[in-house]
Design a protein around this motif. Structure first.
Motif, PDB file in Angstrom:
ATOM      1  N   SER A 192      -8.157   9.197   8.856  1.00  0.00           N
ATOM      2  CA  SER A 192      -7.414  10.393   8.748  1.00  0.00           C
ATOM      3  C   SER A 192      -6.347  10.493   8.203  1.00  0.00           C
ATOM      4  CB  SER A 192      -7.880  11.397   9.858  1.00  0.00           C
ATOM      5  OG  SER A 192      -6.936  10.699  10.895  1.00  0.00           O
ATOM      6  N   VAL A 193      -5.719  11.620   7.716  1.00  0.00           N
ATOM      7  CA  VAL A 193      -4.368  11.591   7.536  1.00  0.00           C
ATOM      8  C   VAL A 193      -3.510  11.592   8.756  1.00  0.00           C
ATOM      9  CG1 VAL A 193      -2.545  13.448   6.817  1.00  0.00           C
ATOM     10  CG2 VAL A 193      -4.564  12.976   5.592  1.00  0.00           C
ATOM     11  N   PHE A 237      -8.541  16.143  12.795  1.00  0.00           N
ATOM     12  CA  PHE A 237      -9.221  15.928  11.482  1.00  0.00           C
ATOM     13  C   PHE A 237      -9.509  17.602  10.978  1.00  0.00           C
ATOM     14  CE2 PHE A 237     -12.332  14.982   7.897  1.00  0.00           C
ATOM     15  CZ  PHE A 237     -11.658  13.902   7.591  1.00  0.00           C
ATOM     16  N   TRP A 238      -9.771  17.578   9.452  1.00  0.00           N
ATOM     17  CA  TRP A 238     -10.314  18.811   9.079  1.00  0.00           C
ATOM     18  C   TRP A 238     -11.325  18.738   8.017  1.00  0.00           C
ATOM     19  CZ3 TRP A 238      -5.866  16.862   7.226  1.00  0.00           C
ATOM     20  CH2 TRP A 238      -5.614  17.124   5.865  1.00  0.00           C
ATOM     21  N   GLN A 266      -0.680   7.137   2.215  1.00  0.00           N
ATOM     22  CA  GLN A 266       0.033   8.058   3.234  1.00  0.00           C
ATOM     23  C   GLN A 266       0.471   7.172   4.413  1.00  0.00           C
ATOM     24  OE1 GLN A 266      -1.187  11.809   3.400  1.00  0.00           O
ATOM     25  NE2 GLN A 266       0.780  11.947   4.303  1.00  0.00           N
ATOM     26  N   ALA A 267      -0.103   6.366   4.561  1.00  0.00           N
ATOM     27  CA  ALA A 267       0.729   5.488   5.765  1.00  0.00           C
ATOM     28  C   ALA A 267       1.526   4.555   5.276  1.00  0.00           C
ATOM     29  CB  ALA A 267      -0.590   4.614   6.216  1.00  0.00           C
ATOM     30  N   VAL A 277      -1.203  -7.065  -4.459  1.00  0.00           N
ATOM     31  CA  VAL A 277      -0.788  -8.305  -3.642  1.00  0.00           C
ATOM     32  C   VAL A 277      -2.048  -8.872  -3.500  1.00  0.00           C
ATOM     33  CG1 VAL A 277       0.060  -8.901  -1.341  1.00  0.00           C
ATOM     34  CG2 VAL A 277       1.202  -7.086  -2.517  1.00  0.00           C
ATOM     35  N   GLY A 300       0.734  -1.124  -0.004  1.00  0.00           N
ATOM     36  CA  GLY A 300      -0.046   0.133   0.033  1.00  0.00           C
ATOM     37  C   GLY A 300       0.869   1.188  -0.031  1.00  0.00           C
ATOM     38  N   LYS A 325     -11.722  18.746  -2.755  1.00  0.00           N
ATOM     39  CA  LYS A 325     -11.617  20.093  -2.254  1.00  0.00           C
ATOM     40  C   LYS A 325     -10.969  20.855  -3.591  1.00  0.00           C
ATOM     41  CE  LYS A 325     -10.820  18.914   2.467  1.00  0.00           C
ATOM     42  NZ  LYS A 325     -10.503  17.343   2.546  1.00  0.00           N
ATOM     43  N   ARG A 336      -4.714  12.703  -0.848  1.00  0.00           N
ATOM     44  CA  ARG A 336      -6.176  12.341  -1.159  1.00  0.00           C
ATOM     45  C   ARG A 336      -7.114  13.617  -0.742  1.00  0.00           C
ATOM     46  NH1 ARG A 336      -6.718   7.335  -3.005  1.00  0.00           N
ATOM     47  NH2 ARG A 336      -5.096   5.816  -2.170  1.00  0.00           N
ATOM     48  N   ARG A 377     -12.510   8.009  -4.202  1.00  0.00           N
ATOM     49  CA  ARG A 377     -11.398   7.770  -3.433  1.00  0.00           C
ATOM     50  C   ARG A 377     -10.072   7.971  -4.105  1.00  0.00           C
ATOM     51  NH1 ARG A 377     -10.142   6.387   1.838  1.00  0.00           N
ATOM     52  NH2 ARG A 377      -8.385   5.468   1.853  1.00  0.00           N
ATOM     53  N   ASP A 433      -5.930   3.494   7.114  1.00  0.00           N
ATOM     54  CA  ASP A 433      -7.218   3.389   7.081  1.00  0.00           C
ATOM     55  C   ASP A 433      -7.643   1.852   6.993  1.00  0.00           C
ATOM     56  OD1 ASP A 433      -7.867   6.112   6.706  1.00  0.00           O
ATOM     57  OD2 ASP A 433      -8.791   5.986   4.821  1.00  0.00           O
ATOM     58  N   THR A 459      -3.001  -0.992   3.537  1.00  0.00           N
ATOM     59  CA  THR A 459      -3.776  -1.097   2.392  1.00  0.00           C
ATOM     60  C   THR A 459      -4.971  -0.267   2.146  1.00  0.00           C
ATOM     61  OG1 THR A 459      -4.840  -2.872   3.388  1.00  0.00           O
ATOM     62  CG2 THR A 459      -3.008  -3.496   1.651  1.00  0.00           C
ATOM     63  N   GLY A 460      -5.018   0.672   3.177  1.00  0.00           N
ATOM     64  CA  GLY A 460      -6.141   1.586   2.923  1.00  0.00           C
ATOM     65  C   GLY A 460      -7.519   1.017   3.089  1.00  0.00           C
ATOM     66  N   SER A 475      -0.964  -0.707  -5.708  1.00  0.00           N
ATOM     67  CA  SER A 475      -1.855  -1.261  -6.695  1.00  0.00           C
ATOM     68  C   SER A 475      -2.114   0.049  -7.790  1.00  0.00           C
ATOM     69  CB  SER A 475      -3.024  -1.935  -6.147  1.00  0.00           C
ATOM     70  OG  SER A 475      -3.715  -1.195  -5.305  1.00  0.00           O
ATOM     71  N   GLU A 476      -2.201   1.251  -7.038  1.00  0.00           N
ATOM     72  CA  GLU A 476      -2.424   2.199  -8.040  1.00  0.00           C
ATOM     73  C   GLU A 476      -1.011   2.464  -8.830  1.00  0.00           C
ATOM     74  OE1 GLU A 476      -4.900   5.903  -6.508  1.00  0.00           O
ATOM     75  OE2 GLU A 476      -4.502   4.862  -4.737  1.00  0.00           O
TER      76      GLU A 476
HETATM   77  P1  FAD Z   1      -4.930   5.082   1.432  1.00  0.00           P
HETATM   78  O1  FAD Z   1      -4.712   6.530   0.996  1.00  0.00           O
HETATM   79  O2  FAD Z   1      -6.003   4.360   0.810  1.00  0.00           O
HETATM   80  O3  FAD Z   1      -3.722   4.106   0.621  1.00  0.00           O
HETATM   81  C1  FAD Z   1      -3.839   2.752   0.488  1.00  0.00           C
HETATM   82  C2  FAD Z   1      -3.235   2.198  -0.826  1.00  0.00           C
HETATM   83  O4  FAD Z   1      -2.869   0.909  -0.755  1.00  0.00           O
HETATM   84  C3  FAD Z   1      -4.072   2.558  -2.043  1.00  0.00           C
HETATM   85  O5  FAD Z   1      -3.229   3.317  -3.050  1.00  0.00           O
HETATM   86  C4  FAD Z   1      -4.474   1.249  -2.575  1.00  0.00           C
HETATM   87  O6  FAD Z   1      -4.630   1.256  -3.787  1.00  0.00           O
HETATM   88  C5  FAD Z   1      -3.223   0.424  -1.947  1.00  0.00           C
HETATM   89  N1  FAD Z   1      -3.719  -0.994  -1.943  1.00  0.00           N
HETATM   90  C6  FAD Z   1      -4.674  -1.599  -1.338  1.00  0.00           C
HETATM   91  N2  FAD Z   1      -4.816  -3.073  -1.433  1.00  0.00           N
HETATM   92  C7  FAD Z   1      -3.616  -3.156  -1.736  1.00  0.00           C
HETATM   93  C8  FAD Z   1      -3.149  -4.557  -2.349  1.00  0.00           C
HETATM   94  N3  FAD Z   1      -3.619  -5.690  -1.994  1.00  0.00           N
HETATM   95  N4  FAD Z   1      -1.823  -4.609  -3.075  1.00  0.00           N
HETATM   96  C9  FAD Z   1      -1.160  -3.232  -3.278  1.00  0.00           C
HETATM   97  N5  FAD Z   1      -1.682  -2.031  -3.027  1.00  0.00           N
HETATM   98  C10 FAD Z   1      -2.826  -2.170  -2.252  1.00  0.00           C
HETATM   99  N6  FAD Z   1      -8.286  12.814   5.924  1.00  0.00           N
HETATM  100  C11 FAD Z   1      -8.197  14.096   6.632  1.00  0.00           C
HETATM  101  O7  FAD Z   1      -7.423  13.879   7.608  1.00  0.00           O
HETATM  102  N7  FAD Z   1      -8.614  15.329   6.318  1.00  0.00           N
HETATM  103  C12 FAD Z   1      -9.122  15.540   5.106  1.00  0.00           C
HETATM  104  O8  FAD Z   1      -9.763  16.701   4.910  1.00  0.00           O
HETATM  105  C13 FAD Z   1      -9.371  14.380   4.242  1.00  0.00           C
HETATM  106  N8  FAD Z   1     -10.219  14.503   3.000  1.00  0.00           N
HETATM  107  C14 FAD Z   1     -10.401  13.397   2.133  1.00  0.00           C
HETATM  108  C15 FAD Z   1     -10.837  13.516   1.079  1.00  0.00           C
HETATM  109  C16 FAD Z   1     -10.955  12.374   0.003  1.00  0.00           C
HETATM  110  C17 FAD Z   1     -11.616  12.617  -1.051  1.00  0.00           C
HETATM  111  C18 FAD Z   1     -10.622  11.019   0.779  1.00  0.00           C
HETATM  112  C19 FAD Z   1     -10.906   9.766  -0.371  1.00  0.00           C
HETATM  113  C20 FAD Z   1     -10.027  11.270   1.833  1.00  0.00           C
HETATM  114  C21 FAD Z   1     -10.071  12.043   2.928  1.00  0.00           C
HETATM  115  N9  FAD Z   1      -9.066  12.041   4.003  1.00  0.00           N
HETATM  116  C22 FAD Z   1      -8.940  12.990   4.651  1.00  0.00           C
HETATM  117  C23 FAD Z   1      -8.641  10.455   4.482  1.00  0.00           C
HETATM  118  C24 FAD Z   1      -7.401  10.540   4.178  1.00  0.00           C
HETATM  119  O9  FAD Z   1      -6.788  10.747   2.996  1.00  0.00           O
HETATM  120  C25 FAD Z   1      -7.224   8.828   4.558  1.00  0.00           C
HETATM  121  O10 FAD Z   1      -7.211   8.441   5.875  1.00  0.00           O
HETATM  122  C26 FAD Z   1      -5.595   8.594   4.154  1.00  0.00           C
HETATM  123  O11 FAD Z   1      -5.302   8.768   3.036  1.00  0.00           O
HETATM  124  C27 FAD Z   1      -5.655   7.009   4.504  1.00  0.00           C
HETATM  125  O12 FAD Z   1      -4.212   6.727   4.026  1.00  0.00           O
HETATM  126  P2  FAD Z   1      -3.855   5.074   4.047  1.00  0.00           P
HETATM  127  O13 FAD Z   1      -2.368   5.196   3.526  1.00  0.00           O
HETATM  128  O14 FAD Z   1      -3.950   4.395   5.065  1.00  0.00           O
HETATM  129  O15 FAD Z   1      -4.695   4.529   2.888  1.00  0.00           O
END
Ligand code: FAD
Length: 405
Positions: free
Chosen positions: A293-294, A321-322, A12-13, A81, A9, A48, A43, A129, A277, A108-109, A35-36
Motif C-alpha cells: 500500500s501507499v 488502504f482504499w 513511492q518508498a 541495479v 527503486g 482508476k 500508481r 503495474r 512493497d 525495489t517494489g 529502472s523505469e
Molecule cells: P514500486 O512503486 O513498485 O516502486 C519500486 C520501483 O523500483 C519501480 O519503479 C521498479 O522499477 C524499481 N526497481 C525494482 N528493481 C530495481 C532494480 N534492481 N534497480 C533499479 N530499480 C528497480 N495502494 C493503495 O494504498 N491504494 C490504492 O488504491 C492502490 N492502487 C493501486 C493500483 C495499481 C494499479 C497498482 C499497481 C498499485 C496500487 N496500490 C495502491 C499499491 C501502491 O501503489 C504500492 O503499494 C506502492 O506504489 C509501492 O511503492 P514502492 O515504492 O514500494 O514500489
C-alpha cells in the motif's frame, strides 16, 4: 567526499526515503536509482481515473526530475541495479558500472505475478503495474468488446469497473469463493459482488482458470475448470504481486515473502534498510506482515531514512488502504482477520456504511463505504487504541470523534 546514501527503486518508498533524508537534515550525497524511465509517479490512479481517461499523465508525477535536482537528489532513471556486494558496500548496474554506498535503501517494489497457463503467449493479454502497462491497457480497452478479468482483488475489480463504465461486457473470474478475500471481511466482499453485478459485470467466484484460448495469435476466451468458457478479446490478469527481493536474497539478507525488516525498516545489515512493497515486516510477536500500500511505502520510507540518520522511529500506525470502484469509495483501516464480531453502522443498501470489527473487547479494524469523515475518526480510534462500545459503533448519531483523546 564520502560515498552517497544510495536508494534503489524510485517509486513511492524510494522517493519518500530520499525526501525524508533531506527533511531530516542529511546534506550529504543521495542517489535515487530507478529502472523505469519515468520520474516517481502515483500508481493508484493507474487502475482508476487514469485508465478511465479522467487523470492526465502529468498529474501522475509525484516529483519531477527538476524538483529532485532542486533538492540535490541525484536521480538516475532507466538504470537497473543487478548486483549487491555488501562487504564492499557497492552495487553493480546492468551496464557494468559499480556504485559505492555508505548506506543503502532497497525500495525495489514488486512485479506482477502471472499464471503459467496454456495460451498465455497470445496477444490481448494484459497486466497492470506500471504507467506503461496502463497506457497499453487503455489503448487495448478502447478497441475491446469482451473483457475478462482474471482475479477479483482490488486491482482486478477497479479495472472491471472502468471497463464497464467504458461500456464493455465484463466478466470477473475469481479463484476464491468471494471477492477481495485476502483483505476484507465477507460482508464487504458480498457488498462489492452485488455492486458489480448490478452494474452488469458477471462475477464468477470459485473459478479456476485453466486456459486462455484463441485463434490467429490473439486471445478469444478464457476457460475454467468446470468446463465453462468466457468469450474475450481482452484478458487482464490481476492475480497479485511478487516482491522484488532478489538483490537482497542473493546478497545473503534474510528474505521471506520479501526483504525482512523490523518496524524501523532495518535489515540485519546495519548499512542496509528496505521499504515498501519489497519488504516483509517482522512483528514483535515474530509473525511476518506483508503490506502492499501507499501508506506502507510512505511510512517505511520515512522509517528507513530515520534509521539511516541514527534516529530510529518505529512505524506503528494501523495499516490503511482504499479502493475506488464506480462511485463507491472503500476505505479500510486495521486488519479484520481474526475478528469475532462485526457491528455495522449505516445502510449497505444506501451505499453508505461502516463495518467495525472487534476481537474480544478490542476494536481491530474498520471498513467504510462512502463515509470518509467517519472513517478518519475510526482510524484515529484504532491508532489511539480506543474501543467504542458496540452501541456507540452502531449508532450513526453518536460522534465517534468525541471519544478521541
Ligand atoms: P514500486 O512503486 O513498485 O516502486 C519500486 C520501483 O523500483 C519501480 O519503479 C521498479 O522499477 C524499481 N526497481 C525494482 N528493481 C530495481 C532494480 N534492481 N534497480 C533499479 N530499480 C528497480 N495502494 C493503495 O494504498 N491504494 C490504492 O488504491 C492502490 N492502487 C493501486 C493500483 C495499481 C494499479 C497498482 C499497481 C498499485 C496500487 N496500490 C495502491 C499499491 C501502491 O501503489 C504500492 O503499494 C506502492 O506504489 C509501492 O511503492 P514502492 O515504492 O514500494 O514500489
Amino acid at each position: 567526499m564520502s560515498d552517497p546514501i544510495l536508494i534503489v527503486g524510485a517509486g513511492q518508498a524510494g522517493l519518500q526515503a530520499a525526501d525524508a533524508l533531506r527533511a531530516g537534515g542529511h546534506d550529504g550525497a543521495v542517489q535515487l536509482i530507478g529502472s523505469e524511465s519515468h520520474a516517481p509517479y502515483h500508481r493508484p490512479p493507474l487502475s482508476k481515473s487514469y485508465l478511465l481517461g479522467e487523470t492526465a499523465r502529468t498529474q501522475l508525477t509525484i516529483r519531477s526530475a527538476e524538483a529532485l535536482e532542486k533538492k540535490d537528489i541525484d536521480f538516475l532513471p532507466g538504470v537497473q541495479v543487478v548486483g549487491l556486494d555488501r562487504a564492499a558496500q557497492r552495487v553493480e548496474l546492468a551496464d557494468g558500472r559499480r556504485l559505492p554506498y555508505r548506506a543503502l535503501c532497497l525500495a525495489t517494489g514488486a512485479r506482477v505475478r502471472t499464471l503459467a497457463l496454456p495460451g498465455s503467449e497470445l496477444a490481448g493479454r494484459h497486466v497492470l503495474r506500471t504507467v506503461d502497462d496502463a497506457q497499453a491497457l487503455a489503448t487495448a480497452l478502447a478497441a475491446a468488446q469482451h473483457v475478462v478479468v482474471i482475479g477479483g482483488g482490488f486491482i482486478g475489480l477497479e479495472v472491471a469497473a472502468v471497463a464497464r463504465r467504458l461500456g464493455k461486457s465484463v466478466v470477473v473470474l475469481e479463484a476464491a469463493d468471494r471477492l477481495m478475500a485476502r483483505a476484507v471481511a465477507p460482508q464487504i466482499s458480498a457488498f462489492h459482488a452485488q455492486l458489480h453485478t448490478e452494474r452488469g459485470v458477471q462475477v464468477v467466484c470459485a473459478a479456476q482458470v485453466v486456459r486462455i484460448s484463441g485463434g490467429g495469435g490473439r486471445v478469444g476466451g478464457v476457460a475454467v475448470a468446470d468446463g465453462r468458457e468466457f468469450a474475450a478479446d481482452l484478458v487482464i490478469e490481476a492475480v497479485g504481486i511478487l516482491p522484488n527481493d532478489e538483490l537482497a536474497r542473493a546478497a545473503g539478507l534474510e528474505c521471506e515473502r520479501g526483504i525482512v525488516v523490523d518496524d524501523c525498516s532495518r535489515t540485519q545489515d546495519p548499512a542496509v534498510v528496505a521499504a515498501g512493497d519489497c519488504t516483509a515486516r517482522r512483528l514483535p510477536d515474530g509473525r511476518l506482515q506483508r503490506l502492499e500500500s501507499v501508506q506502507n511505502a510512505v511510512e517505511q520510507g520515512r522509517a528507513a531514512a530515520a534509521a539511516l540518520l541514527g534516529q530510529p522511529k518505529p512505524f506503528a500506525a494501523h495499516p490503511w488502504f482504499w479502493s475506488d470502484q464506480y462511485d463507491v469509495k472503500l476505505q479500510m483501516a486495521g486488519l479484520s482477520a481474526g475478528h469475532d464480531r462485526v457491528v455495522v453502522r449505516g445502510e449497505p443498501v444506501q451505499r453508505s456504511f461502516s463495518a467495525f470489527y472487534f476481537r474480544a473487547d478490542r476494536l481491530i479494524a474498520v471498513d467504510s463505504v462512502n463515509r470518509p469523515t467517519e472513517h478518519l475518526a475510526a482510524r484515529k480510534l484504532l491508532d489511539q487504541g480506543i474501543t467504542p462500545s458496540d452501541e456507540q459503533a452502531a449508532d450513526g448519531a453518536f460522534a465517534l470523534a468525541s471519544l478521541l483523546a
